[in-house]
Design an enzyme around this catalytic site. Structure first.
Site, PDB file in Angstrom:
ATOM      1  CB  SER A 170       9.873 -31.844  -6.391  1.00 34.58           C
ATOM      2  OG  SER A 170       9.130 -32.936  -5.926  1.00 34.58           O
ATOM      3  CG  HIS A 304      29.417 -38.407   6.526  1.00 30.99           C
ATOM      4  ND1 HIS A 304      28.842 -39.525   5.985  1.00 30.99           N
ATOM      5  CD2 HIS A 304      28.486 -37.876   7.338  1.00 30.99           C
ATOM      6  CE1 HIS A 304      27.616 -39.655   6.447  1.00 30.99           C
ATOM      7  NE2 HIS A 304      27.368 -38.673   7.273  1.00 30.99           N
TER       8      HIS A 304
END
Lengths: 526, 228, 403
Positions: A170, A304
């Site tokens: 999408s 991270h």
């Protein structure tokens, strides 16, 4: 797909079809934009309810309300819903509504594709949320889905991966559509460097999406084959490496962070000049800054992972590249302040939210700078300090920008002015509670409270109680928002075409409410 | 979608087909549509303008889709790239694997340099094993080949297959730690309640950075799927 | 006007420095990072304070200008909008200046980082293995090893709706059964690994946080300056009880540490002797209950009822009421890839005998069996014939998922 595109303008010269079919089959960019926005508003309350479960459990020490496993599934789902179900669709909704109008185009380039990109989402989220009702419970390994933990989950894992694939499709389809619209549908004379910044930031965001979402899809596919088909990409037993997943994930994950904030920069860059009644300061540098942030976002991901064990050279490189991001980000903040400087400001609700954004986003940005310092990050990592940091960037950052955008463009969408007094109340209540909610998290994080825990030591009790009060206050304050939207939709003082005295741009040249079809004849840009 | 020409062919086909009311509506609105979908087009004729707009959209979409598919592939490509990076930098303690003879003629900068090598055996939670090094420490000279072994025993009453996964710390030392023979290269089968010594032959590269005086070699023993 | 602006900026900057300092001084342990007890932790702390103040100054400067503008340049005060919208000079300045500040921040950070990564000259090594949800410490130089997990009283209190008054615990959720004991003044190397999923061993006072990754080892070090008790937590999400695997480090002066090592070794000898003798049924059940509380209750729950769909019950189960061999097999070697792990090396023969005896005689299970440490030993040696209670094959746990 191409056939669908060829037929895309069948409806262009009719009004909206009546009833549910209008929404199911619509290829109109305004209808689709509205659906995206409403969908994300609903998901905002779903994700918010999950956050309230978390804050209710953390209200006092001890376990009172939920099992730790369900708690973990709440933290996991809260993140997935808020990222993929709220912030991203809301920005896509705004893009759908505003980009064609800002460019003087009659619709998006690929309207049928646009319809599909939307309708995949409710389907994907139904699949995702249904896992909460499965025997094995929802996914509880964190939204980052680190193996091997995530491979311990029950079969809900397969459903989540499936849903993520659909959400990814999408997003990629939506992004292709936006890029095609921006490249091909600009009104004559609308050169790239004349485009509103919202369009620019979305163009860059769309590229980030196209480049990173497939990487994420690849990573979760590898997890899926590791779990069910005997591959060992991430299992040391078979020669794989769990840390490699983290590298692949954050290669997607860090640009994803900018996907969530770049369109917000665009919104704020539209609102501040309007209410300062003064053109945006440093348009060119804003564009370049956005592009450099996007570029840098690809070379900072390992920040991270400072505690996973990395060579010294890598730690130094990622520390410095991360710190570099603060330069273009700083340029943006300085430009906004310079835009306000010697303007003639008024503070209607959109401007309040925009100013709130600048202040609180800057706080989040500064704590981000602290997190970039590797030796200090080793202490901050995986504590509430990190939670405070990214919530400052995402809630009074991205979410506030969305609220600012809603107030700013709502008169254009509905033709009515919203209730200014309620809007201001909404702003002040939200701002007070959001700070009560997230500011204490800096303290408990620094004092040593790890994130993703359902219970904590007594020393953190006071600040957690305050954060929980903030959470419930902020959550219920959003009902005001819903009420303002409903009220504005139903009526109110009629909005002029211009709406805001200082507003500038093609979207303000059409009638309020914007007619079903706009710019069927291209405007001339001087 | 992949092929812009194909998109174009479809578009042409649909635009040229006449006779249905829907198409008539499209034709009637062609003026506006032509302009709207071809704002940047210089063509004055409605049909070709729309056609060229669709071609442009198709082209952009095809390129972007290609990027997306490429990036999906890139995700997978990161697997071998990561392995190469690990080998080059020693990231995650992946060890090197060279012939000992390579060091035979290397002149040692400091012939007295001794390095402590520490051996660690770890058992993954999935299996029931006893697994430990024969000696926990050795003093070694860089460039000289040494032998040692690990003892593994299957504690369960079923035959099992194990796989040892090596890791070296500090990571900077990993690429200087070379094993010429190792039980970790292959899967190891064990009968119920049986154990044995498994050897490794290793050599430390004399290029090992000067500030490293202790290198740990660990093996984690995993239960592996028995071969089909 | 310029002057008043300058004064306003200065005032805000001053406040931004003074207020946090006052606040930090008073409530250090609930709002700020600990200074810690190692050279590294002090460097990290001072680095943290430095960046924090720099960020405060930057923030205060930006906000002061912005709020002054909000106050002065508003329409209601009759402000007329200017028309400028760019200034190359200003833009270059505010790109270069932050860049210079960054370099100023990165330089000391890099120095600390280089020091952290220097492992040379270590004097002892402790291997730390993360399990769901406990730590295992292995003193590689001393042949001492043990598990460390949340203290039983805390564990009982943290169960949902336990009704236990939490205020009685000074360090709620930060107390363990066996603390990691370390000497002060020695450079101690930690090797981190994990046996199941990724964990992270974190003690703020030592500024040590490292991921424990199954299949790999990670390394860092600490040299503790002061004796004391330092508490930490697992920092990486590791499943259901991630919040309940604390770390406690007890740092002792060298002589006390040596005494502790001697004690620990004597203890191991006693345990070995204990495994040789005959135990009474009552003694086994009583000891077994303690073992159960420490090792099994997390999944199988206080009443042996398990959690349906996740962890099987022991109450009334086929395993605890059927073949003893099956029961020993399950406890000692675990169940495939299910969360049930192998306890053969985690518990000693006495503890295994006790917990199995307990499980077969509790939660309504009434086999009446007594399992001696010697039985466990003979099972280990593959001599199950001596145990005559084999009643045939019973169905295994449901093992979900493929390998």
């Amino acid at each position: 797909m191409s056939t669908a595109e060829a037929h895309h303008d069948d409806h262009d010269h009719h009004g909206p079809a009546p009833g549910f079919k209008r929404w199911l089959y619509t290829t109109n960019h305004k209808d689709i934009g509205t659906m995206y926005l409403l969908f994300s508003l609903i998901m905002f309350f779903v994700g918010g309810a999950m956050a309230l479960v978390i804050r209710a459990e953390l209200w006092t020490p001890g376990l009172q309300i939920v099992d730790p496993m369900f708690f973990n599934s709440m933290t996991t789902m809260h993140a997935i819903v808020m990222i993929f179900g709220v912030v991203m669709p809301a920005f896509v909704g705004l893009a759908n509504w505003m980009i064609p109008m800002m460019l003087g185009a009659p619709d998006m380039a690929l309207p049928r594709l646009n319809n599909w990109s939307f309708w995949i989402m409710p389907f994907a989220f139904t699949v995702m949320l249904s896992t909460l009702f499965m025997d094995s419970g929802g996914p509880a390994g964190g939204w980052t889905m680190y193996p091997p933990l995530t491979l311990q989950m029950g079969d809900s894992f397969a459903f989540v991966v499936f849903a993520i694939h659909f959400l990814g499709i999408s997003s990629v389809m939506g992004s292709i559509n936006i890029v095609a619209t921006i490249f091909n549908m600009r009104a004559p004379g609308m050169t790239m460097m004349k485009m509103p910044l919202f369009v620019w930031t979305w163009l860059i965001t769309a590229y980030l999406l196209i480049a990173t979402i497939p990487v994420f899809a690849g990573a979760v596919t590898m997890l899926l084959t590791d779990r069910y088909f005997g591959t060992s990409f991430f299992s040391a037993a078979g020669g794989g490496d769990p840390v490699m997943y983290q590298h692949i994930f954050w290669f997607f994950g860090h640009p994803e962070v900018y996907i969530l904030i770049l369109p917000a920069f665009g919104i704020i860059s539209s609102i501040i000049p309007t209410f300062a009644r003064k053109p945006l300061f440093g348009y060119d540098s804003m564009v370049y800054a956005t592009a450099s942030i996007a570029f840098l976002s690809f070379i900072v991901w390992a920040h991270h992972m400072f505690t996973t064990g990395m060579p010294l050279a890598a730690e130094l490189f990622f520390m410095f590249s991360t710190m570099m991001i603060s330069v273009p980000t700083g340029v943006k903040v300085f430009n906004w302040v310079a835009t306000m400087w010697r303007g003639s400001m008024t503070f209607e609700t959109p401007m309040l939210f925009a100013v709130g954004f600048v202040v609180m986003f800057t706080i989040g940005g500064l704590s981000g700078l602290m997190l970039a310092i590797t030796p200090a990050d080793i202490q901050y990592h995986d504590t509430y300090f990190v939670v405070a940091h990214f919530h400052y960037v995402l809630v009074p950052g991205a979410i506030f920008s969305l609220m600012a955008a809603t107030y700013y463009w709502m008169p254009k969408w509905t033709g009515n002015m919203y209730d200014e007094k309620l809007g201001k109340i909404h702003f002040w209540v939200s701002t007070i509670f959001v700070n009560l909610l997230f500011f204490p998290m800096h303290f408990v994080g620094l004092a040593g409270m790890p994130r993703r825990i359902p219970d904590y030591s007594l020393q953190f009790a006071d600040w957690n109680a305050i954060a929980s009060i903030g959470a419930f206050g902020f959550g219920f304050a959003q009902l005001i928002f819903v009420w303002v939207i409903i009220k504005c939709y139903r009526g109110g003082e009629k909005a002029t075409d211009q709406v805001w005295e200082g507003a500038d741009g093609l979207e303000w040249t059409v009638a309020s409410p914007a007619p079903y079809h706009t710019f069927e004849t291209a405007p001339e840009i001087k | 979608m992949n092929d812009p020409n194909n998109t174009n062919a479809n578009t042409t086909g649909n635009t040229n087909a006449t006779g249905t009311p829907a198409d008539a509506a499209v034709s009637a609105g062609a003026d506006a549509a032509g302009q709207s979908f071809g704002h940047n087009s210089s063509s004055a004729a409605a049909g070709p303008a729309k056609e060229s707009a669709m071609r442009k959209h198709g082209l952009v979409s095809a390129k972007l889709l290609a990027i997306a598919i490429g990036m999906f592939g890139f995700g997978y490509l990161m697997v071998p790239i990561y392995d190469i990076i690990c080998e080059v930098t020693g990231l995650n303690g992946k060890t090197g694997r060279v012939a000992a003879s390579e060091y035979e003629n290397v002149a040692l900068a400091d012939p007295d340099r001794m390095i402590t090598v520490e051996f660690v055996g770890i058992v993954n939670a999935g299996g029931s094993w006893e697994f430990k090094p024969e000696v926990s420490r050795m003093q070694v000279k860089p460039g000289v080949t040494y032998n040692t072994s690990f003892f593994a025993k299957n504690l369960s009453s079923q035959p099992v297959v194990g796989q040892a996964s090596p890791s070296v710390s500090p990571a900077t030392a990993a690429k200087y730690f070379n094993k010429t023979e190792c039980f970790c290269f292959t899967r190891q089968e064990f009968d119920a309640n049986s154990g044995r010594d498994m050897g490794i032959v290793f050599v430390i590269d004399p290029e090992l950075p000067a500030n490293v005086d202790l290198v740990t070699l660990s093996y984690t023993f995993f239960r592996s799927q028995p071969p089909a | 006007m310029r002057r008043s602006l300058l004064r306003a900026v200065m005032a805000v900057v001053a406040c931004s420095l003074v207020l946090p300092s006052l606040a930090l001084a008073g409530y250090g342990d609930t709002i700020d990072m600990t200074t810690g007890v190692t050279e590294i932790s002090r460097s990290v702390h001072s680095l943290h304070r430095t960046i924090f103040y720099i960020c405060c100054i930057i923030g205060a400067g930006v906000f002061a200008v912005m709020f002054y503008s909000i106050f002065a340049h508003r329409k209601s005060r009759g402000a007329k909008p200017a028309t400028f919208h760019e200034s190359t000079t200003v833009e270059i300045i505010w790109t270069i200046v932050p860049f210079a500040i960054l370099i100023g921040m990165a330089w000391p950070a890099a120095k600390v980082l280089i020091k952290m990564e220097d492992f040379s000259g270590s004097e002892m090594t402790v291997k730390i293995t993360g399990y769901q949800w406990r730590w295992h410490y292995d003193y590689l130089d001393e042949d001492i090893q043990f598990y460390s997990q949340l203290d039983a009283a805390h564990n009982a209190a943290r169960q949902r709706d336990s009704g236990v008054e939490l205020e009685q615990f000074e360090h709620y959720l930060k107390e363990v059964d066996n603390a990691l004991v370390l000497p002060v003044g020695k450079k101690i190397r930690f090797l981190h690994t994990a046996a199941d999923v990724i964990h992270a061993w974190w003690v703020p006072a030592l500024a040590v946080k490292k991921d424990a990754i199954p299949g790999f080892i990670n390394e860092n070090w600490a040299k503790i300056d002061e004796p004391g008790i330092y508490r930490g937590k697992c920092a990486e999400l590791c499943g259901r009880d991630h919040g309940f695997m604390p770390v406690v480090v007890r740092a002792l002066p060298q002589d006390e540490y040596d005494a502790w090592v001697a004690d620990k070794k004597a203890e191991a000898t006693t345990a070995k002797l204990d495994a040789q003798r005959e135990w009474s049924h009552k003694e086994l059940v009583a000891t077994g209950e303690g073992v159960y509380q420490r090792n099994c209750v997390g999944c199988h729950q206080a009443e042996g009822q398990g959690i349906p769909g996740m962890f099987p019950a022991i109450a009334g189960s086929d395993v605890a009421n059927g073949s003893l061999e099956k029961h020993l097999e399950t406890v000692l070697h675990g169940v495939g890839d299910s969360p049930m792990q192998a306890y053969s090396t985690r518990l000693n023969d006495s503890e295994l005998a006790a917990v199995i005896t307990f499980q077969r005689n509790a939660f309504g299970n009434t086999t009446g069996d007594t399992i001696q440490p010697s039985d466990v030993r003979s099972y280990r040696n593959g001599q199950m014939q001596s145990l005559a209670t084999d009643t045939g094959y019973f169905s295994n746990f449901n093992v979900t998922g493929a390998n």
